[in-house]
Scaffold this motif. Structure first.
Motif, PDB file in Angstrom:
ATOM      1  N   GLU A 147     -69.508  76.834 -51.046  1.00  0.00           N
ATOM      2  CA  GLU A 147     -69.193  75.402 -51.054  1.00  0.00           C
ATOM      3  C   GLU A 147     -67.967  75.098 -50.196  1.00  0.00           C
ATOM      4  OE1 GLU A 147     -69.768  76.983 -53.959  1.00  0.00           O
ATOM      5  OE2 GLU A 147     -71.607  76.019 -54.674  1.00  0.00           O
ATOM      6  N   ASP A 148     -67.017  76.042 -50.189  1.00  0.00           N
ATOM      7  CA  ASP A 148     -65.817  75.834 -49.384  1.00  0.00           C
ATOM      8  C   ASP A 148     -66.149  75.943 -47.896  1.00  0.00           C
ATOM      9  OD1 ASP A 148     -64.276  75.455 -51.592  1.00  0.00           O
ATOM     10  OD2 ASP A 148     -63.575  77.517 -51.710  1.00  0.00           O
ATOM     11  N   ASN A 150     -68.965  75.365 -46.565  1.00  0.00           N
ATOM     12  CA  ASN A 150     -69.757  74.189 -46.193  1.00  0.00           C
ATOM     13  C   ASN A 150     -68.868  73.043 -45.725  1.00  0.00           C
ATOM     14  OD1 ASN A 150     -72.130  75.387 -46.825  1.00  0.00           O
ATOM     15  ND2 ASN A 150     -72.383  74.373 -48.805  1.00  0.00           N
ATOM     16  N   ILE A 151     -67.778  72.839 -46.465  1.00  0.00           N
ATOM     17  CA  ILE A 151     -66.885  71.739 -46.097  1.00  0.00           C
ATOM     18  C   ILE A 151     -66.314  71.986 -44.701  1.00  0.00           C
ATOM     19  CG2 ILE A 151     -64.743  70.543 -46.696  1.00  0.00           C
ATOM     20  CD1 ILE A 151     -65.447  70.808 -49.574  1.00  0.00           C
TER      21      ILE A 151
END
Lengths: 426, 426
Positions: A147-148, A150-151
């Motif tokens: 998720e990190d 992805n950002i």
């Protein structure tokens, strides 16, 4: 005061969150700077190469060979089949990895495409450059969670789009919106905004890449009559965006069916684009070669051939299908603008407004990103035509169905009911 | 041509979809007209009532009784506990039903609130009026599926918001964005756009309710320095929006704890607001009574008391906690604008820009709707301050955490990672 103690208790909680966000902010600044420098230099080179080609028209004879060189490059360095922008998008909603070598490959191959006069854009390049660099930051800085990372991919996409297109607001939102239609990855909002604004500043002040801006020469008042005309036109834009997406997909499939060997395919495709360039006015003309950005001004004045939009679709499909790189968005703008100009001239209703609306509506139709489309209209044309843009984007979004430039795009919520469907775009 | 046959085959498929969409379009036109007429008359009455109150200051002595009348009305007609705007929001993501009698109740009680000078807005009224009428259309026209009725609720919300606030673009997006943070209910995009534009036209041409517009008197260039100042300020706005939400929730809870009887609560609350009105300059002053829309102009000129934002929070919390109706958004604007004005004056940096940014950032902080916030900034202040607004909204969104004006709002995707969380707002 009861409020005060509560306030401090709660804000302490928020300070913790703020600390964890701080890490993001620093990285988004870094990504903004690095991607801004790389995309800025890329944009600068693109402009230089385009100017050089326009004054050295014989470069178009390189068309059959440029694509072969690109195919060879990808074959040697990446692998034969290049997933392109689709990989950047799918990396965010799946576990696909983006290799960093995607960045130099798309950089060089897009420059080469524009040097020999292939009909292509630069947003594919922007998203791949930005996405792969953002992802590399994530990996090298040791961010373990997907998720990190992805950002960071989204930050990079926004930064490159902003630097190259000169539309920082739309760029900040685009990467959050385009991946999964119906979901807004707002966790990336602040990082994307920061990367986007920084990259834009670098592109402007270091490389002199200005933001484009087009004037709507004749803006009718928004009323029932004009609203209905634009609604009708934007339904056509929605259909045209399907036609454009299908043309691109099918031309690519046909190339592969007819010419199994990728080098032969590249050579034949390059010859086809060259022949077509001769057919539409000779190699000095170059109306449909390159991005066609400069043509948009003619479209805004209603001063373009009626069939320009069809020719640009043909040029772009033939160019991108045979191995050339760059992207589809600037061609999309050209197609939308020339279609609008044609429509406006045909029915005698502000070709300029129709061209502007055509650009926004077609962008929405092929990317399924209505908010970005709305913002891009504001950034390109100012705020005056707003009700027309809103209406046009609504119609185009609805009419264009599940087609997309990006087959890895997910349509997470139905376009027709407020329910979860999570299907892949066509 | 291979493309052509494919085009027709695919477009046939799309024509089917278009037919099913046609039904929506007709209903969205109807909702736009009906909600536009009702909300327009409501807006007109609100203006009239406010003007009347300003010239008949003794009406403030009605404060202790107005709230009692509203409590009695709800007790008789709906039921004692009014879920308010929360019900409209929860109806979209759950199976809750919205009763149509919500519409006349909120209409009358909001007018009464403004007649006696309660400090409240009108967006709660807008969303409840629009949502309940939209839902009634869905039920009476025999739309069986919940997803279909949801779109109608959203249409109604957009239409009423647009008619009353004069910001049709933000209104069209707001109802799609506010319900479930991280999800955009794009299926409602076109219907909401149509309803919103029609309702706005009716409010303007039938009832003379103009769109508000504020000028940023002094707009500094966007650079590293000004960007950092606005970033710092918008972090404060994010914290202030938490403080405002908590104040509203806790005041309401404290009222209920101290005064179990709702009529007593209403009476005491009304007395408190009346006493406070005397305390801040007498009943002729009325700075903090009503919506405070007219005060925003003073804030934009940097011409408002430093503690105005705290007083408006206190006034609004005391007003809404005791039974008065209307909404929190116009107070939010007042609070953001006066906070910005105070901040700008304090550090000597364009109070006007700070007031504008404060309005957008606070709206974002309390509604968790960044796109609507961005659009509302464009509609209120024009497009020039865009990079400031983008940055401010990003910071406020991030800093404000999971607090919200609407406890029934769902935060579907985390604000801090790109993952699914689906939790209720605080």
């Amino acid at each position: 005061m009861f409020n005060k103690s509560l306030f401090f208790q709660k804000s302490e909680h928020n300070v913790r969150r703020f600390n964890s966000t701080l890490r993001w902010l620093l990285v988004s600044v870094l990504i903004g700077i690095v991607v801004g420098l790389i995309s800025g230099s890329f944009g600068y080179l693109l402009q230089a190469v385009t100017a050089f080609r326009l004054s050295h028209a014989y470069l178009l004879f390189g068309l059959p060979f440029g694509a072969m060189a690109i195919v060879a490059m990808y074959h040697l360095i990446l692998h034969e089949k290049d997933p392109g922008t689709n990989l950047v998008i799918s990396a965010i909603h799946s576990d696909d990895r983006i290799p960093l070598r995607m960045a130099p490959l798309i950089y060089i191959s897009t420059i080469l495409t524009h040097l020999v006069g292939g009909s292509a854009g630069r947003e594919g390049a922007a998203l791949q450059l930005g996405g792969s660099i953002g992802n590399a930051f994530g990996e090298y800085l040791g961010f373990r969670e997907k998720e990190d990372r992805n950002i960071m991919i989204m930050c990079g996409m926004s930064a490159a789009f902003s630097a190259l297109f000169g539309t920082p607001i739309a760029a900040a939102v685009f990467s959050m919106e385009v991946v999964s239609v119906g979901i807004m990855h707002y966790a990336a909002l602040l990082p994307c905004a920061i990367s986007s604004l920084i990259a834009r500043a670098i592109a402007l002040y270091v490389f002199g890449i200005a933001s484009p801006s087009y004037e709507i020469l004749e803006l009718p008042a928004f009323d029932l009559n004009t609203g209905l005309i634009i609604s009708g036109f934007s339904i056509l834009c929605g259909l045209l965006s399907i036609f454009f997406c299908v043309s691109l997909h099918k031309t690519s499939a046909l190339y592969q069916k007819l010419f199994a060997n990728p080098y032969l395919r590249a050579f034949v495709g390059g010859c086809a684009v060259l022949a077509l360039s001769f057919a539409v006015g000779g190699i000095d003309n170059q109306t449909y070669n390159g991005t066609g950005t400069s043509m948009i001004t003619f479209c805004m004045a209603g001063d373009i051939s009626s069939l320009a939009f069809l020719l640009k679709i043909l040029f772009t499909a033939l160019t991108l299908g045979c191995g050339y790189k760059g992207g589809e968005i600037v061609p999309t703008f050209f197609i939308g603008a020339s279609f609008g100009s044609m429509f406006g001239n045909l029915i005698g209703f502000s070709p300029s407004l129709c061209a502007a609306v055509g650009m926004g509506a077609l962008f929405c139709g092929v990317t399924n990103s209505p908010i970005t489309s709305l913002l891009i209209c504001f950034e390109l044309f100012g705020f005056e035509g707003t009700p027309f843009f809103l209406l046009a984007i609504g119609f185009s979004y609805t009419v264009s169905g599940y087609y997309s430039l990006y087959s890895s795009q997910k349509i997470v919520y139905s376009k027709y009911k407020s329910n979860f469907i999570d299907k892949s775009a066509k």
